[in-house]
Scaffold this motif. Structure first.
Motif, short mmCIF file in Angstrom:
data_model
loop_
_atom_site.label_atom_id
_atom_site.label_comp_id
_atom_site.label_asym_id
_atom_site.label_seq_id
_atom_site.Cartn_x
_atom_site.Cartn_y
_atom_site.Cartn_z
N MET A 1 0.88 -1.24 0.04
CA MET A 1 0.12 0.21 -0.17
C MET A 1 1.02 1.22 0.15
O MET A 1 1.80 1.36 1.02
N ASP A 2 0.66 2.32 -0.83
CA ASP A 2 1.51 3.38 -1.09
C ASP A 2 0.77 4.78 -0.53
O ASP A 2 1.08 5.70 -1.07
N ILE A 3 -0.33 4.54 0.22
CA ILE A 3 -0.78 5.61 0.93
C ILE A 3 -0.96 5.26 2.42
O ILE A 3 -0.98 4.19 3.07
N ASP A 4 -1.34 6.33 3.16
CA ASP A 4 -1.90 6.27 4.54
C ASP A 4 -3.39 6.33 4.59
O ASP A 4 -3.65 7.44 4.44
N PRO A 5 -4.13 5.37 4.68
CA PRO A 5 -5.46 5.30 4.71
C PRO A 5 -6.15 6.12 5.34
O PRO A 5 -7.18 6.93 4.78
N GLU A 6 -5.91 6.62 6.66
CA GLU A 6 -6.46 7.32 7.46
C GLU A 6 -6.15 9.07 7.30
O GLU A 6 -7.01 9.49 7.23
N ALA A 7 -5.11 9.08 6.78
CA ALA A 7 -4.80 10.51 6.41
C ALA A 7 -5.42 10.74 5.12
O ALA A 7 -5.95 11.84 4.82
N ALA A 8 -5.78 9.90 4.20
CA ALA A 8 -6.32 10.21 2.87
C ALA A 8 -8.02 9.76 3.19
O ALA A 8 -8.54 10.26 2.09
N GLY A 9 -8.55 9.69 4.27
CA GLY A 9 -9.88 9.91 4.60
C GLY A 9 -10.56 8.38 4.18
O GLY A 9 -11.78 8.29 3.76
N ILE A 10 -9.84 7.25 4.00
CA ILE A 10 -10.26 6.15 3.49
C ILE A 10 -11.08 5.38 4.80
O ILE A 10 -10.57 5.45 5.96
N ASP A 11 -12.24 4.72 4.69
CA ASP A 11 -12.90 4.17 5.63
C ASP A 11 -12.68 2.57 5.67
O ASP A 11 -12.47 2.00 6.82
N ILE A 12 -12.49 1.83 4.76
CA ILE A 12 -12.12 0.72 4.69
C ILE A 12 -11.16 0.07 3.67
O ILE A 12 -11.01 0.72 2.58
N VAL A 13 -10.11 -0.78 4.09
CA VAL A 13 -9.08 -1.11 3.17
C VAL A 13 -9.48 -2.48 2.87
O VAL A 13 -9.61 -3.58 3.72
N VAL A 14 -9.69 -2.91 1.72
CA VAL A 14 -10.03 -4.40 1.25
C VAL A 14 -8.82 -4.82 0.56
O VAL A 14 -8.28 -4.35 -0.28
N PHE A 15 -8.21 -6.16 1.08
CA PHE A 15 -6.95 -6.69 0.54
C PHE A 15 -7.14 -8.25 0.53
O PHE A 15 -8.03 -8.80 0.93
N GLY A 16 -6.30 -8.73 -0.16
CA GLY A 16 -6.25 -10.28 -0.21
C GLY A 16 -4.75 -10.71 0.11
O GLY A 16 -4.18 -10.51 0.91
N HIS A 17 -4.20 -11.75 -0.78
CA HIS A 17 -2.83 -12.12 -0.90
C HIS A 17 -2.66 -13.44 -0.08
O HIS A 17 -2.08 -14.33 -0.11
N SER A 18 -3.19 -13.00 1.39
CA SER A 18 -2.62 -14.04 2.58
C SER A 18 -3.62 -15.45 2.35
O SER A 18 -3.03 -16.42 3.05
N HIS A 19 -4.61 -15.08 1.92
CA HIS A 19 -5.66 -16.41 1.63
C HIS A 19 -6.43 -16.68 3.15
O HIS A 19 -7.29 -17.37 3.44
N LYS A 20 -6.11 -15.70 3.82
CA LYS A 20 -6.66 -15.81 5.61
C LYS A 20 -7.67 -14.53 5.81
O LYS A 20 -7.27 -13.51 5.57
N ALA A 21 -8.75 -15.05 6.18
CA ALA A 21 -9.92 -14.31 6.33
C ALA A 21 -9.44 -13.29 7.48
O ALA A 21 -8.94 -13.67 8.42
N TYR A 22 -9.66 -11.92 7.57
CA TYR A 22 -9.06 -11.31 8.72
C TYR A 22 -10.06 -9.85 8.53
O TYR A 22 -10.40 -9.23 7.57
N GLU A 23 -10.16 -9.43 9.74
CA GLU A 23 -11.10 -7.87 9.91
C GLU A 23 -10.31 -7.53 11.21
O GLU A 23 -10.42 -8.17 12.24
#
Length: 153
Positions: A89-111
């Protein structure tokens, strides 16, 4: 009014019938990368008119050219950042006003919530990896709030 996003990742060429049935019931589909096959795009687009797909590290050739590295979307007044590998990830989600980051890669469900940002990995929806469960997530929006429900096979 309730709205839902179906979230899948790491299908690796396999879109399971059980998840197709879940994805038919949503208002938007997010695929967080590692499709491994262009036919997955066609299949997903048949299920829903609103689809967001980013590329994963296993998406080569035409998929790499066609799909974005990441994407930012607005849904029900919330901003969602979609990327395959959260460590890239190339941004700071909180500083950018992002509410939710959705990602994959690990194959492991995570919240998990970090500050004001929800980090959500639906897990691997394709072939089983190691002993991890096969899963996807449903993100439900209602009255300016959202909840996550994981679906396991």
């Amino acid at each position: 009014m309730t709205k839902k996003i179906g979230i899948i990742s790491d299908t690796h060429g396999l879109l399971r019938d059980e998840f197709v049935e879940e994805l038919k019931k949503v208002d938007m589909i997010i695929h967080a990368g590692d499709l491994d096959n262009e036919k997955i795009i066609e299949e997903i687009n048949k299920l829903c008119s609103k689809v967001v797909i980013v590329r994963g590290n296993c998406d080569k050739g035409k998929l790499k050219e066609k799909l974005p590295f990441s994407d930012v979307i607005e849904f029900e007044g919330k901003y969602i950042y979609v990327i395959h590998d959260v460590s890239t990830m190339d941004i700071d989600p909180e500083a950018a006003g992002i509410d939710i980051v959705v990602f994959g890669h690990s194959h492991k469900a995570y919240e998990v919530e970090k500050g004001s940002v929800l980090y959500l990995n639906p897990g691997g929806a394709g072939p089983r990896r190691f002993s991890l469960p096969i899963s996807m997530a449903i993100l439900t929006f209602e009255n300016d709030k959202y909840t996550v429900q994981f679906k396991y096979l």
